[in-house]
Design an enzyme around this catalytic site. Sequence first.
Site, short mmCIF file in Angstrom:
data_model
loop_
_atom_site.label_atom_id
_atom_site.label_comp_id
_atom_site.label_asym_id
_atom_site.label_seq_id
_atom_site.Cartn_x
_atom_site.Cartn_y
_atom_site.Cartn_z
N LYS A 14 37.30 52.40 30.42
CA LYS A 14 37.20 51.49 29.17
C LYS A 14 36.15 52.03 28.16
CE LYS A 14 38.26 46.97 31.45
NZ LYS A 14 37.44 45.67 31.65
N GLU A 42 29.79 37.16 37.71
CA GLU A 42 30.97 36.79 38.42
C GLU A 42 31.96 36.37 37.40
OE1 GLU A 42 32.34 33.83 42.01
OE2 GLU A 42 30.45 33.77 41.08
N ASP A 71 38.51 42.31 29.02
CA ASP A 71 38.91 41.55 30.31
C ASP A 71 40.50 41.99 30.05
OD1 ASP A 71 38.24 40.65 32.72
OD2 ASP A 71 39.96 39.46 32.61
N ASP A 152 47.81 53.17 35.42
CA ASP A 152 48.52 53.99 34.69
C ASP A 152 49.52 54.80 35.13
OD1 ASP A 152 46.88 53.06 32.07
OD2 ASP A 152 45.50 54.59 32.29
N LYS A 170 47.81 57.49 24.49
CA LYS A 170 47.58 56.05 25.26
C LYS A 170 46.81 55.08 24.19
CE LYS A 170 45.31 53.01 28.91
NZ LYS A 170 44.74 53.16 29.88
N ARG A 176 44.71 47.49 24.95
CA ARG A 176 43.47 47.84 24.37
C ARG A 176 43.16 47.94 23.06
NH1 ARG A 176 42.05 50.09 28.54
NH2 ARG A 176 41.49 48.19 29.75
P1 ITT Z 1 34.35 45.28 33.69
O1 ITT Z 1 34.68 44.17 34.20
O2 ITT Z 1 33.04 45.86 34.24
O3 ITT Z 1 34.84 45.75 32.12
P2 ITT Z 1 36.83 46.20 35.39
O4 ITT Z 1 37.51 47.59 35.82
O5 ITT Z 1 36.21 45.30 36.66
O6 ITT Z 1 35.47 46.58 34.73
P3 ITT Z 1 38.46 44.07 34.40
O7 ITT Z 1 37.84 43.09 35.35
O8 ITT Z 1 38.81 43.68 33.24
O9 ITT Z 1 37.77 45.37 34.53
O10 ITT Z 1 39.79 44.62 35.29
C1 ITT Z 1 40.87 45.24 34.85
C2 ITT Z 1 41.72 45.90 35.95
O11 ITT Z 1 43.02 46.11 35.23
C3 ITT Z 1 41.13 47.33 36.04
O12 ITT Z 1 40.23 47.56 36.89
C4 ITT Z 1 42.40 48.13 36.02
O13 ITT Z 1 42.82 48.15 37.24
C5 ITT Z 1 43.54 47.37 35.43
N1 ITT Z 1 43.95 47.83 33.88
C6 ITT Z 1 43.22 47.28 32.88
N2 ITT Z 1 43.39 47.94 31.75
C7 ITT Z 1 44.22 49.14 32.24
C8 ITT Z 1 44.59 50.30 31.77
O14 ITT Z 1 44.48 50.58 30.37
N3 ITT Z 1 45.25 51.18 32.30
C9 ITT Z 1 45.30 51.18 33.76
N4 ITT Z 1 44.89 50.20 34.31
C10 ITT Z 1 44.28 49.19 33.63
#
Ligand code: ITT
Length: 190
Positions: A14, A42, A71, A152, A170, A176
């Site tokens: 991200k 959390e 998120d 992805d 992308k 995003r």
């Molecule tokens: P943070 O909370 O620390 O930001 P995280 O990976 O846990 O990191 P999220 O709780 O927002 O973030 O979970 C998002 C999940 O959704 C992420 O781990 C991926 O599995 C999926 N995801 C989100 N955006 C994505 C993308 O652009 N490409 C692929 N998978 C994505």
Amino acid sequence: MNKKIVLATNNANKLREVSAILAPLGIDVISQREAGANCDPEENGTTFAENAMIKAKAVYEAVGMPVIADDSGLCVDALDGRPGVYSARYAPKGMECAKLLDEMKDVPENKRHAEFRCVIAYVDGNSEFTFEGVCRGVIGFREQGENGFGYDPIFVYDGRTMAEMTDDEKNKISHRSMALKKLCDHFKVE
Ligand code: ITT
């Protein structure tokens, strides 16, 4: 908008995408770790917006400068929107695509629509906002491509998975980038 902003995430992918999207607009994105925050609150909200706000506020408390949080997740039509806000917890890291493909093995091609959703929360002590971006596509039948992260390799947009796209490709069409565009439009960043 302040031209220096902290991104509240522990997800390096991200950070890379958000930095690349905002850099051409002159916005310098600093990771929460660089800013001195060691937060992993959390995420007990039931919506992307709630969870994005939880993360942004936790980091804002720690650093006292403008913060954005992301998120996001994958919402599959045939699964009534799952895994949705639980996308990060749906399967052990690296297994999410295999598990989803298995769960969808009997879903025919014309019923495989899905969308990536992203909510960006902004907090600066005076104001707080959320901005949502959506990218619709379909779930493929196998993993394809080496780039990107998470889901992805199975998310197909316009004939290619997001893992088959370069970061630049992308970032032009992703959930995003749509959410970040709304943030920039709100603050009228040129
Ligand atoms: P943070 O909370 O620390 O930001 P995280 O990976 O846990 O990191 P999220 O709780 O927002 O973030 O979970 C998002 C999940 O959704 C992420 O781990 C991926 O599995 C999926 N995801 C989100 N955006 C994505 C993308 O652009 N490409 C692929 N998978 C994505």
